[in-house]
Design an enzyme around this catalytic site. Structure first.
Site, PDB file in Angstrom:
ATOM      1  CB  SER B 229      -0.959  -0.121   1.126  1.00 51.95           C
ATOM      2  OG  SER B 229      -0.102  -0.200   2.383  1.00 51.95           O
ATOM      3  CG  HIS B 257      -4.109  -1.246  -1.319  1.00 56.18           C
ATOM      4  ND1 HIS B 257      -4.672   0.116  -1.437  1.00 56.18           N
ATOM      5  CD2 HIS B 257      -3.901  -1.230  -0.142  1.00 56.18           C
ATOM      6  CE1 HIS B 257      -4.838   0.698  -0.373  1.00 56.18           C
ATOM      7  NE2 HIS B 257      -4.049  -0.192   0.587  1.00 56.18           N
ATOM      8  CE  LYS B 288      -7.182   0.045   1.637  1.00 58.60           C
ATOM      9  NZ  LYS B 288      -7.792  -0.264   3.130  1.00 58.60           N
TER      10      LYS B 288
END
Lengths: 419, 442
Positions: B229, B257, B288
């Site tokens: 990240s 991610h 996310k």
């Protein structure tokens, strides 16, 4: 164990190319053994599926009719309150579905700042900081605040999240016997050699329904130069004359330094936790607390629901005040019937049964009688101390409570838990 | 430190009755010293307050839609002024909102419906009375999405990582972890009782050496972020899986991610690198790309998920996911499973930003990932440049200790599928102006 050794010996011999498949096979073997052990001990947790909103009356998949729920942390009935839901809808519309960000990057909306200010006001503290859950607030506090120069003194029956939070910190760790003030005093004396001392306790203990003797704890803290931290998850919203918690209940609001609590129980039940206390502490947590820095900002809908729940509570005490009488009704009738119920004045009413399977089977038979409760067993409570933990809510009626007691008596006789 | 010793000496002498007040005063003194040190190091984190929904364009409290009058405006920015600045707010380039779903109308609508149908909250852990049909459906959907046997929801992926290692591994076992793994993986591993090995970031020779050392244990679990990240680099999963196969290890990947936008259909790094059937356990987030509200999960073999339901502490001792969050995430997954179009636009946009920034003279870490860390080194420089970017209508922030190592401060830009090419060009232009202003560029 022997199965594992055989597998291991087999693996050492296997050609390397086949070892990926072996590793997965080995994993499955290990897991199945563990799962079998849990079933064998009678501590398997099955999840019943609820098909309605949470509330005093719910619908359960595969069970006909409305069921009375007696095991939610929905102490004030706010988890399906129309105004709380409406506030969630409005927040979703105005502030969107989510932040996709930690707080310090681009995850702070005005709704979060307003909620933190409201929480601080509610608790009469200087400032407050939001977390995804009180589990995270507990995980973040000790490591951020305490150094190897310091000491933390923790009740042995504190919540799992406090235990984990303390494990992650580098302070000297002392444990005192549950509610034992003489033991706490002895540990405080031992801990004089450190810099800061922090006594950590649940306000109300979630598995036993007893309340920490905060007056004595604060008195000892004052004598021995310690700060006091209280986890108020099973107190915020309904203990004390205006639901401010155990510090209000016991008249020590100005002596408890730090409070952690949750928005996921009495205050709407969605999610979220917080720390409230001195402003420089909250500032430090924003800069250092790992679950704060490395986890998502609270979703707007959750902030909206919690904010409205706090508003409702700050507007009126009426709902809080109905709880004491209802709690007493249940406790009195259950004791009269011959059950052992732990704790004293708290709406958490653990009905002690001992054996995990007994608790589980009785809970299943309660469900057949339209009462939703479940058995609590290891690792949630110690082995051989299984119980059915009943939780009284302000939105249970007296008839609801009487029905619950009657069902317990029937089922208790059926299983030989009552004479 | 000396201030603390003086206080301590003072405390030992004070009459016991006054020690409560002294303890609090001492605490305040200790805290103020810590806070001053953070400010002094230039690593203070201030929170700007957003007054709109999250999205590629946002409104920020105290900041008007465009640049201030004392700011130099390049001809390019001036030409965009009327259309872009005063109608559409600030361009957000630092959210994990990779697919723009955090304010997608269908995602919001699904949240509204779930609130109405299933209420505000469960006020319960999952195993007590916190499981609604919406949770079971979402777990099944997640498993299907990742082509795994089962899935278990947590309040966050932070909690999923905290819960996994301790529940699964015993003192007979070993965990081998990339040194730059996410903080939550590090904490999760700290809480477990397995033997702990750490290998240098992405260093396969070091991983192999540690795997050899770890042959004496029962289970071996290699743990890695799929995409890192803070650096924007991607784990070499093909090599990791190959080594795992050779040395009898399982592979765990944190896909926070990656889920939703890496790989041809956004399934993540395992899809991207063709090792879907070789990665045993995946943890990822709903907070996310998948709607951004909250929630995390573990997905993998069914007996593992069953064990986590029985043993994982953050699962057993924390609240069930609120219905609105489950509803939003479920819809986000539906949208993703219906169409790849939005995913496929990202690679070109990411490349555009990286190419232009490198051409301008910036150092940008990583390769093909939409996380684009612009390296600056000094924490104050990163922070001041971010403030000047905001004046130019670009929302980014400086990343400094403890989020990244000391002296490795950066501005982490994140490209989203809903950024336009014009947005990206504006961002680069602003970086160039501000970089020159601060001497970060020649």
């Amino acid at each position: 164990m022997w199965a594992c050794r055989l597998l291991h010996a087999g693996l050492s011999a296997a050609p390397r190319g086949r070892r990926a498949q072996s590793a997965l096979t080995q994993l499955r073997g290990v897991l199945e053994e563990e799962l079998e052990a849990i079933r064998g001990a009678g501590t398997w947790k099955s999840e019943r599926v609820i098909t309605s909103r949470q509330g005093p009356r719910i619908h359960v998949d595969g069970v006909s009719g409305g069921i009375l729920n007696f095991c939610a942390n929905n102490y004030l009935g706010l988890s399906s309150h129309p105004e709380v839901i409406q506030a969630g809808l409005q927040a979703l519309e105005e502030f969107g579905a989510g932040l996709s960000s930690t707080r310090f990057i681009c995850g702070t909306q005005s709704i979060h700042k307003d909620l933190e200010a409201k929480i601080a006001r509610f608790h009469q503290r200087e400032d407050a900081i939001l977390y995804p859950s009180c589990f995270d607030a507990n995980a973040g506090l000790f490591e951020a605040l305490l150094t190897p120069q310091d000491a933390v003194l923790s009740d042995e029956l504190n919540h799992a999240s406090i235990i984990d939070g303390i494990r992650l910190c580098k302070a000297h760790k002392y444990r005192y016997r549950h509610l034992d003030m003489a033991d706490l005093e002895a540990k405080l004396q031992e801990a004089q050699k450190h810099r800061l001392r922090l006594v950590a306790t649940d306000g109300a203990f979630s598995m036993d329904g007893d309340i920490a003797p905060l007056q004595e704890i604060c008195h000892l803290a004052s004598r021995y130069g310690a700060l006091v931290f209280v986890d108020e998850c099973h107190a915020t919203g309904f203990l004390g004359a205006t639901g401010r918690g155990t510090d209000e209940l016991l008249g020590v609001t100005d002596q408890v330094t730090i409070i952690n609590s949750t928005l996921g129980k009495a205050l709407g039940g969605a999610s979220g936790g917080y720390t409230t206390g001195p402003e420089p502490l909250v500032s430090l947590l924003r800069q250092r607390a790992r679950p704060y820095l490395f986890s998502n900002s609270l979703p707007p809908a959750v902030a909206g629901c919690a904010s409205k729940a706090l508003d409702l509570l700050m507007e009126s005490n009426a709902i809080v005040q109905s709880m004491a009488a209802k709690t007493q009704r249940f406790r009195r009738k259950m004791k009269a019937a011959g059950f052992t119920v732990l704790g004293a004045n708290h709406p958490i009413c653990p009905v002690m049964l001992g054996d995990a399977r007994l608790a589980s089977c009785m809970a299943d038979d309660m469900l057949k009688r339209g009462i939703f409760v479940i058995g609590f067993s290891y690792p949630v409570v110690p082995k051989n101390k299984a119980r059915i933990r009943v939780q009284i809510s302000a939105v249970h009626s007296e008839e609801d409570i009487d029905r619950c007691v009657e069902a317990f008596v029937e089922v208790g006789r059926l299983h030989g838990a009552l004479p």
